[in-house]
Design an enzyme around this catalytic site. Sequence first.
Site, PDB file in Angstrom:
ATOM      1  N   TYR A 219       0.839  -1.192   0.000  1.00  9.15           N
ATOM      2  CA  TYR A 219       0.000   0.000   0.000  1.00  9.15           C
ATOM      3  C   TYR A 219       0.878   1.248   0.000  1.00  9.15           C
ATOM      4  CZ  TYR A 219       1.157  -0.201   4.985  1.00  9.15           C
ATOM      5  OH  TYR A 219       1.833  -0.276   6.173  1.00  9.15           O
ATOM      6  N   GLY A 233       6.658   1.105  12.726  1.00  9.71           N
ATOM      7  CA  GLY A 233       5.574   1.564  11.867  1.00  9.71           C
ATOM      8  C   GLY A 233       4.161   1.470  12.384  1.00  9.71           C
ATOM      9  N   HIS A 237      -3.938   6.461  13.808  1.00 11.67           N
ATOM     10  CA  HIS A 237      -4.160   7.434  12.732  1.00 11.67           C
ATOM     11  C   HIS A 237      -5.585   7.378  12.208  1.00 11.67           C
ATOM     12  CE1 HIS A 237      -4.189   4.570   9.323  1.00 11.67           C
ATOM     13  NE2 HIS A 237      -3.217   3.929   9.952  1.00 11.67           N
ATOM     14  N   CYS A 255      -1.608  -1.002  12.567  1.00 14.18           N
ATOM     15  CA  CYS A 255      -1.929   0.302  13.160  1.00 14.18           C
ATOM     16  C   CYS A 255      -3.273   0.269  13.879  1.00 14.18           C
ATOM     17  CB  CYS A 255      -1.964   1.380  12.073  1.00 14.18           C
ATOM     18  SG  CYS A 255      -0.340   1.783  11.384  1.00 14.18           S
ATOM     19  N   ASN A 257      -6.488   1.984  13.704  1.00 13.21           N
ATOM     20  CA  ASN A 257      -7.319   2.841  12.852  1.00 13.21           C
ATOM     21  C   ASN A 257      -8.453   3.439  13.668  1.00 13.21           C
ATOM     22  OD1 ASN A 257      -7.276   1.033   9.634  1.00 13.21           O
ATOM     23  ND2 ASN A 257      -5.653   2.004  10.805  1.00 13.21           N
TER      24      ASN A 257
END
Length: 303
Positions: A219, A233, A237, A255, A257
Amino acid sequence: MKFRKSSMLATTAAVGAAAALMLSTAAVAAPLWPGGPDVPGAPAVQLPAVPGIPGLKPAPPAKPNFSAPRVTPSEGAVVGVAQPVIINFNEPVTDHATAEKFIKITTAPKIDGAFHWFSDRQVRWRPQNLWPANTKITVDAGDTHNTFSTGDAVVTTADDATHMMTITRNGQVIKTMPTSMGKPGHETPNGIYTLADRYADMTMDSSTYGVPVDSPQGYRIDVKYATRMSNDGIFVHGAPWSVWAQGNTDTSHGCLNVSIPNAQWFYENTRTGDPVIVKNSTGERHGLDGLTDFSMPWNQWAD
């Protein structure tokens, strides 16, 4: 029994002579202590050199075995309660024990902690558990002096069983938000993360950690309000494309989200050093990422 007078006189004279000899010998005999004058017939005794005398400790080093290092956090900083003290040296330091003698961590209130060497160029210090809120920390490392403090204890708990993030300040809940965490094969590991840098706008690119953009899991996407929680990483967010999954399904590559409004709130209301605790997920954080110090078990950290 009778004795002849002449025999008695001879005996008396002999005893007197022996006594005189003993007195004379005592007056001139060499003292019997190691290192004293030689005594006829006695073996020579040598004292060991002073540094080798058992029980004597060598003199401590007079100065640090490192030049003035760089200390993080910086002077006057206010940080979160998961921020370790980080000392970076200008040159490799192989004698860790000596270096630690010239590093003093003073806290108010008093809190015990321990060093952990990440390399010969970096040592860190942290308490066993998260810092208390509003703690003053002073670091004296050779010729470097820093004083900083923790602020309020703003703690985020991301629970993968409920797909919710709960944020507390000094123990009181101030915000909850649904989240979508790492999907199968990309699970967000359990552990304590330390928030670091943040970006109002950021391009996330899978090729930065070895996954080509054009691969099935690749991505390159622009995100808003990204707050870093690991060096490899993982961010909190904004992810408007996964709002449907937030609160019920894991869809990310690791992550956390959240919606754009929630990402902005998180970006604006947390600070460097605040902890994010991930629980009920799969896997454990190893504690060597650089932002996961408090994930390392204490017996390993302080070893």
